[in-house]
Motif scaffolding. Structure first.
Motif, PDB file in Angstrom:
ATOM      1  N   ARG A  95      13.858 -32.790 -20.337  1.00 24.05           N
ATOM      2  CA  ARG A  95      13.797 -31.337 -20.053  1.00 24.05           C
ATOM      3  C   ARG A  95      13.824 -31.089 -18.546  1.00 24.05           C
ATOM      4  O   ARG A  95      14.493 -30.191 -18.052  1.00 24.05           O
ATOM      5  CB  ARG A  95      12.513 -30.746 -20.635  1.00 24.05           C
TER       6      ARG A  95
ATOM      7  N   GLN B  58      10.141 -24.919 -11.895  1.00 24.37           N
ATOM      8  CA  GLN B  58       9.881 -25.285 -13.301  1.00 24.37           C
ATOM      9  C   GLN B  58       9.830 -26.805 -13.473  1.00 24.37           C
ATOM     10  O   GLN B  58       9.037 -27.327 -14.243  1.00 24.37           O
ATOM     11  CB  GLN B  58      10.967 -24.692 -14.195  1.00 24.37           C
ATOM     12  N   ARG B  59      10.669 -27.483 -12.736  1.00 27.55           N
ATOM     13  CA  ARG B  59      10.646 -28.954 -12.817  1.00 27.55           C
ATOM     14  C   ARG B  59       9.297 -29.490 -12.320  1.00 27.55           C
ATOM     15  O   ARG B  59       8.746 -30.425 -12.872  1.00 27.55           O
ATOM     16  CB  ARG B  59      11.782 -29.564 -11.972  1.00 27.55           C
TER      17      ARG B  59
ATOM     18  N   ALA C  37      19.855 -32.146 -13.012  1.00 28.35           N
ATOM     19  CA  ALA C  37      19.216 -31.594 -11.816  1.00 28.35           C
ATOM     20  C   ALA C  37      19.116 -32.624 -10.696  1.00 28.35           C
ATOM     21  O   ALA C  37      18.733 -32.301  -9.582  1.00 28.35           O
ATOM     22  CB  ALA C  37      17.829 -31.080 -12.174  1.00 28.35           C
TER      23      ALA C  37
ATOM     24  N   ASN D 180      16.923 -29.146 -16.086  1.00 24.68           N
ATOM     25  CA  ASN D 180      16.512 -27.859 -15.525  1.00 24.68           C
ATOM     26  C   ASN D 180      16.772 -27.850 -14.015  1.00 24.68           C
ATOM     27  O   ASN D 180      16.273 -28.712 -13.294  1.00 24.68           O
ATOM     28  CB  ASN D 180      15.011 -27.674 -15.809  1.00 24.68           C
ATOM     29  N   TYR D 181      17.549 -26.859 -13.560  1.00 24.49           N
ATOM     30  CA  TYR D 181      17.903 -26.849 -12.133  1.00 24.49           C
ATOM     31  C   TYR D 181      16.878 -26.120 -11.263  1.00 24.49           C
ATOM     32  O   TYR D 181      17.025 -26.069 -10.061  1.00 24.49           O
ATOM     33  CB  TYR D 181      19.288 -26.223 -11.954  1.00 24.49           C
ATOM     34  N   ASP D 182      15.853 -25.559 -11.887  1.00 24.89           N
ATOM     35  CA  ASP D 182      14.865 -24.793 -11.126  1.00 24.89           C
ATOM     36  C   ASP D 182      13.733 -25.729 -10.678  1.00 24.89           C
ATOM     37  O   ASP D 182      13.003 -26.279 -11.509  1.00 24.89           O
ATOM     38  CB  ASP D 182      14.312 -23.674 -12.014  1.00 24.89           C
TER      39      ASP D 182
END
Lengths: 520, 342
Positions: free
Chosen positions: A458, A467-468, A163, A462-464
C-alpha cells in the motif's frame, strides 16, 4: 591604466587561487568509471557524484529531491506513466576521446536506460558482471518501457504505481545519463568496453587520468549547467589505511578524508582538521531467524530484545560513536518514528524466556571475520547479555562470502548486520522484512507476514509522502511488536575536513558531495 | 648443456600445471561466488544471478572451467577482472613496476646498510658496536611492519614538519599529488625524470625513502647477521693472515680480501630475498598507499575476482620459475659438476 593593472592583478590572484586542487583521501579505488556496472560506495564518491549527473538529485545535505537533468517530472492520473521534462543546455564533457556535437537530449536518457533494461542490447555483453544495481534496487522490475516523447521529453511506463520512482531516479547507479553519441562511437569502433575506462558524462568534473589504485584526477567542467566547481582540479588519493589517512590529513597532503574511523579521530586534536559527523541512512540490527525453534515464538524474540544492553554495546563496539536504535528506520529517513523506545529490562526478559518454553538449547550467532566493527566482540557481548536472561548462544565466525551464503539459506539462528537504505523507507523494509526477501535470501529474519507485506504494498503504491509516512509508522510499530529483528545502533560516520575547505557538508547518504565546496 | 637445459625445462612444465591447478582450486575452495559477494546483502534476483553466472562462465562444471582457464593461459589470455572488467595482463602491467621499484630500492637499502653493519660487527667482534649492531638488527627483524611504518610516518612526515620542515618526508603515495606524471615505463623515478617537470624526480625519490626503509628492514637484519657470521669465518682464514703479514692496510684486507670471499653465502641469501620482497610487500603497500601487485591480489581474493587471483598468481609464480630456471642454468654453466650430477 590603473584599472587595467588592477583587473590583471585580480585575474592573476583568482587564477592562482583556482589552481590549488582539492585533494581527497578515500579508502578504496573505484571499481571502474561506468557507474552503472558498479555497486560500491567509493565509486559513487569518485564517479557518480563527479563525472555524472542524475535525472533527479538531492538537495545538498538532505534527502529532499531537487531537479537534476530532468527539470520537471509529472505523473499520470493512474500512476503508471512518469513524464520527465529534460533540462536544456546540458553539455557533455569534451575529452581527448570524444567531442560531443550536441547537447543532452531524450536520446541520451533513452540510451542510458535501454542499455541496462534491454536484454538484447549490445551493452549487456560489455557489462559481464551485469548491471547489478539496476536489478538490486528494483529499477528493472519497476519500468515497463522507456519512450522518447520529443527531443526533450521522456516517458517511463511503469509496471504498477510505484512511489519509489523518485528515489530510483536519483540513484547514481540507475539514473546517471550517458551520451548516446559516445556510445555509438564506441560501438562503431568495436571498443565498447572503453566506456568503463574513458568516461563521458555531464557532471561537474571531467575525467583526466587514473593511476590504478593510486590517484584519480578530475578537472572542473567549465560548461557545467549547474553552479560551476570552485576549484580547477579534484584529486582523489586512494589511501586504504585509516591511520595513514589521518597522517595525510595532518600533513596537508589531503584536504578531505572520507570514511574516517572513530578511534583515529583523536589524532586531529589541535590541528587544522575538523571532523564532521553524520548519522546516515544506516541501521545496525540483529536478525532473528523466525523459522527456527524458539525464535519463531514472539515472546522469545521480545525477550532477546529486552535483554540486550544497547548502551554497553555502543560503548564497547563503537567506542560510544553511535546512537541507540529503536526503529529500523534511522533518524535521517523521513517517517522515522521518534516515539519508539528501546528498553533494557532483564527481569521482564527472563519472564518472557520462561513463558516461551525455552529449554536451554544453544543457538548459533553467525558473524563475519573483518568488517567495519569487531564482530567477535559484538557477538560475545550478545552472548553475555543473553546468558543473563538464561539463553545460551555460541559464536560462529566465518568469512563474509560464506556468511552471505549460509544466512541466505537460513542456516543461522541469529546474525547481525548493517543495512544502508537509499532514501526511501521501502529500501529498508522490503528487502529485509518482506516475504519476497525470504526467497531472495536477504531477509535474514526469514519473517513473512502477509499483513506487513500488504502494508508495504500500500505504501509503495501511494505517491503521497504524508500518507506513506503514516503507513511506515504502522510498519515500524509492527516490527517493534513482532521483533523479527532488533535494531541496535545508528552508527555515526566521520569526514575529516581541513579548515581551508569551505562549504563542505556531510551527506545523509554518507557519500562525498562536492557541490558548493570552495578553496581560498 | 642442451640436454641439461631440456631436463630443467621438463621440470618447468609440471610445475606450471601444478601452479595453475593450485591457484584455481584454492580460490574456488573459498565459499561464496563473485556475484554473491558483489551483491552483498542486497536482493539478488534469481534470474539475474543465473544469467550473470552464465555470462561469467561460472555455471560450467569446475573441470571445464579449469580446462578453459588452462587453455587460455597457454595462449597468454588471462581473462578480465570481474570487478573492473579490465584485462588481467593490463592490470598486472600497470601495477608490477611499482612493486619492482619498491622491492629494488628496499633491497638496495638493505644490502648497502646490511653489508656495512655486518662487516663492522665482525671486525669489532665482542665490542659494544658489535652488540649494538646485532641488537638493532634483531629488533628490526622482529618489528611489526605496520607499527614500524606508522612510527616513521608520525615522526618523519608529521612531527618533522614542525621541527625541520625542509627534511619532512611525504606520508604516502608515489609522488606528490600536484604532479600528474604520465606513465611511460611505470617506474615513477624514471617517468618523473623523463617528464622534465621541476621537482618531480625529487618528489618521487622522497616518496620512496620510507617505504624502502620499512620493506628493507627485515632483509637488512638478515643480511647484516649473515655478513657478520660469514666475515668472522673468513677473517680466521690463512690467506687473510697472510695478507695482514704482507702489511696491507686493514681496509684493503677487510674489503678486498675478506669481504669478497664472505659475500658468496650473502649473495645467495640476497637472491632468495628478492622473491620474498616481491611477494611480501602487501603491508608496506597498504601503509604507504603504494599501488602494487600484493595489495591487488589481496583485494581480488576478498572480492572473489577469480581471473585476477588465478592470473596474478600464475604470472608471479611464472616469474619465479623463470628466474629459478635461469639461476639453475647459470649454476650449470659456472659449475659443470652440477650439470653432470645424476
Amino acid at each position: 591604466m590603473k584599472r587595467t593593472g588592477l583587473a590583471l592583478g585580480l585575474t592573476a590572484c583568482l587564477a592562482a587561487a583556482r589552481a590549488a586542487p582539492l585533494t581527497v583521501c578515500t579508502e578504496a579505488a573505484p571499481d571502474g568509471f561506468d557507474i552503472a556496472q558498479s555497486e560500491s560506495a567509493v565509486t559513487v564518491d569518485a564517479v557518480g557524484n563527479t563525472i555524472f549527473d542524475q535525472l533527479l538529485m538531492y538537495k545538498r545535505g538532505t534527502t529532499e529531491f531537487v531537479p537534476g537533468l530532468a527539470r520537471a517530472w509529472r505523473l499520470s492520473a493512474d500512476g503508471l506513466q512518469l513524464t520527465l521534462e529534460l533540462r536544456p543546455g546540458v553539455k557533455f564533457h569534451r575529452t581527448p576521446w570524444f567531442t560531443p556535437t550536441r547537447e543532452m537530449n531524450a536520446d541520451d536518457v533513452v540510451f542510458s536506460f535501454q542499455r541496462m533494461a534491454d536484454a538484447k542490447s549490445p551493452w549487456q555483453a560489455v557489462a559481464k558482471g551485469g548491471f547489478l544495481m539496476w536489478h538490486g534496487t528494483g529499477m528493472g522490475d519497476a519500468i515497463k518501457a522507456v519512450e522518447k516523447v520529443d527531443a526533450m521529453t521522456v516517458r517511463l511506463q511503469l509496471k504498477q504505481p510505484n512511489a519509489l520512482m523518485q528515489t530510483l531516479l536519483a540513484n547514481q547507479f540507475n539514473s546517471s545519463v550517458y551520451s548516446a553519441e559516445y556510445g555509438a562511437q564506441l560501438l562503431k569502433a568495436g571498443k565498447p568496453e572503453l566506456i568503463n575506462t574513458q568516461p563521458v558524462g555531464t557532471g561537474p568534473f571531467v575525467f583526466k587520468s587514473y593511476q590504478k589504485d593510486a590517484v584519480l584526477r578530475l578537472s572542473a567542467h567549465l560548461g557545467y549547467w549547474g553552479s560551476k566547481p570552485q576549484f580547477d582540479q579534484l584529486v582523489v588519493a586512494i589511501t586504504p589505511d585509516a591511520n595513514v589517512r589521518v597522517q595525510r590529513l595532518k600533513a596537508g597532503e589531503c584536504l578531505i578524508g572520507a570514511n574516517m574511523r572513530g578511534e583515529t579521530l583523536g589524532g586531529f586534536d589541535g590541528t587544522a582538521v575538523k571532523v564532521q559527523s553524520e548519522v546516515g541512512l544506516l541501521t545496525g540490527y540483529i536478525a532473528l531467524n523466525t523459522q527456527r525453534k524458539f525464535l519463531s515464538d514472539k515472546r522469545f524474540r521480545q525477550a532477546l530484545s529486552l535483554g540486550f544492553n544497547k548502551a554497553s554495546y555502543i560503548q564497547s563496539v563503537y567506542g560510544g560513536r553511535a546512537l541507540p536504535a529503536a526503529s529500523f528506520l534511522p533518524p535521517s529517513q523521513w517517517s522515522h518514528d521518534k516515539t519508539l523506545d528501546s528498553r533494557y529490562d532483564v527481569e521482564q526478559a527472563q519472564a518472557l524466556v520462561k513463558a516461551s518454553g525455552y529449554d536451554g538449547t544453544e543457538l548459533a550467532i553467525f558473524t563475519r571475520i573483518g568488517g567495519s566493527i569487531d564482530g567477535r566482540r559484538a557477538a560475545e557481548l550478545m552472548q553475555a547479555d543473553w546468558a543473563r536472561i538464561g539463553v545460551k548462544v555460541r559464536v560462529q565466525m566465518m568469512e563474509w562470502g560464506e556468511m552471505l551464503r549460509r544466512t541466505g539459506a537460513g542456516e543461522h539462528d541469529i546474525t547481525f548486520l548493517n543495512w544502508a537504505g537509499d532514501g526511501d523507507p521501502d529500501s529498508f523494509f522490503n528487502p529485509n522484512l518482506s516475504c519476497e526477501g525470504v526467497s531472495a535470501g536477504n531477509n535474514k529474519s526469514r519473517w513473512c507476514n502477509k499483513a506487513f507485506d500488504a502494508l508495504l504494498a500500500r505504501a509503495r503504491a501511494n505517491y503521497d509522502q504524508g500518507q506513506r509516512s503514516l503507513l511506515y509508522g504502522q510498519a515500524q510499530r509492527m516490527v517493534a511488536e513482532e521483533v523479527p529483528l532488533i535494531p541496535t545502533v545508528y552508527p555515526q560516520y566521520f569526514t575529516a575536513v581541513n579548515q581551508k575547505v569551505r562549504g563542505f557538508r556531510s551527506s545523509p547518504f554518507v557519500d562525498l558531495d562536492f557541490r558548493g565546496v570552495s578553496l581560498p | 648443456m642442451f640436454s641439461f637445459f631440456l631436463k630443467r625445462l621438463g621440470l618447468v612444465i609440471p610445475t606450471f600445471i601444478g601452479i595453475t591447478l593450485l591457484a584455481f582450486s584454492l580460490i574456488h575452495l573459498i565459499p561464496g561466488d563473485p556475484v554473491q559477494v558483489m551483491a552483498g546483502e542486497r536482493r539478488l534476483d534469481p534470474a539475474f544471478y543465473a544469467e550473470t553466472l552464465h555470462r561469467l562462465g561460472l555455471d560450467r562444471p569446475l573441470y571445464e572451467q579449469y580446462g578453459i582457464y588452462l587453455w587460455k593461459a597457454l595462449q597468454l589470455d588471462l581473462g578480465e577482472s570481474f570487478v573492473t572488467h579490465e584485462g588481467v595482463w593490463s592490470e598486472f602491467l600497470k601495477l608490477f613496476p611499482a612493486t619492482v621499484e619498491l622491492a629494488f630500492c628496499a633491497l638496495l637499502f638493505a644490502t648497502v646498510v646490511g653489508l656495512l653493519a655486518g662487516v663492522l660487527a665482525a671486525i669489532k667482534r665482542g665490542t659494544i658496536l658489535d652488540h649494538g649492531v646485532m641488537g638493532i638488527s634483531l629488533t628490526g627483524f622482529s618489528m611489526p611492519i605496520f607499527w614500524w611504518g606508522l612510527l616513521l610516518i608520525m615522526f618523519f612526515s608529521v612531527a618533522m614538519r614542525d621541527i625541520a620542515p625542509d627534511f619532512a618526508l611525504p606520508v604516502s603515495g608515489r609522488i606528490a599529488l600536484e604532479f600528474d606524471i604520465a606513465p611511460r615505463t611505470g617506474f615513477m623515478l624514471i617517468d618523473a625524470w623523463l617528464s622534465g617537470e621541476a621537482g618531480a624526480f625529487k618528489s618521487a625519490l622522497s616518496h620512496l625513502v620510507m617505504p624502502s626503509i620499512v620493506l628493507g628492514t627485515v632483509p637488512l637484519a638478515v643480511i647484516a647477521r649473515m655478513t657478520r657470521s660469514s666475515m668472522l669465518e673468513v677473517l680466521r682464514e690463512d690467506y687473510v693472515r697472510t695478507a695482514r703479514a704482507k702489511g696491507l692496510s686493514p681496509a684493503r684486507v677487510v674489503f678486498v680480501h675478506a669481504l669478497r670471499n664472505a659475500l658468496v653465502p650473502v649473495v645467495t641469501v640476497i637472491g632468495l630475498l628478492v622473491g620474498t620482497l616481491l611477494g611480501g610487500a602487501v603491508l608496506t603497500e597498504t601503509i604507504f598507499s603504494w599501488p602494487g601487485v600484493g595489495k591487488w591480489l589481496i583485494d581480488a581474493i576478498g572480492r572473489r575476482d577469480y581471473p585476477v587471483v588465478q592470473g596474478g598468481i600464475l604470472i608471479s609464480a611464472t616469474l619465479v620459475i623463470v628466474v629459478n630456471l635461469l639461476v639453475d642454468l647459470l649454476y650449470g654453466w659456472i659449475n659443470p659438476r652440477i650439470r653432470h650430477a645424476k
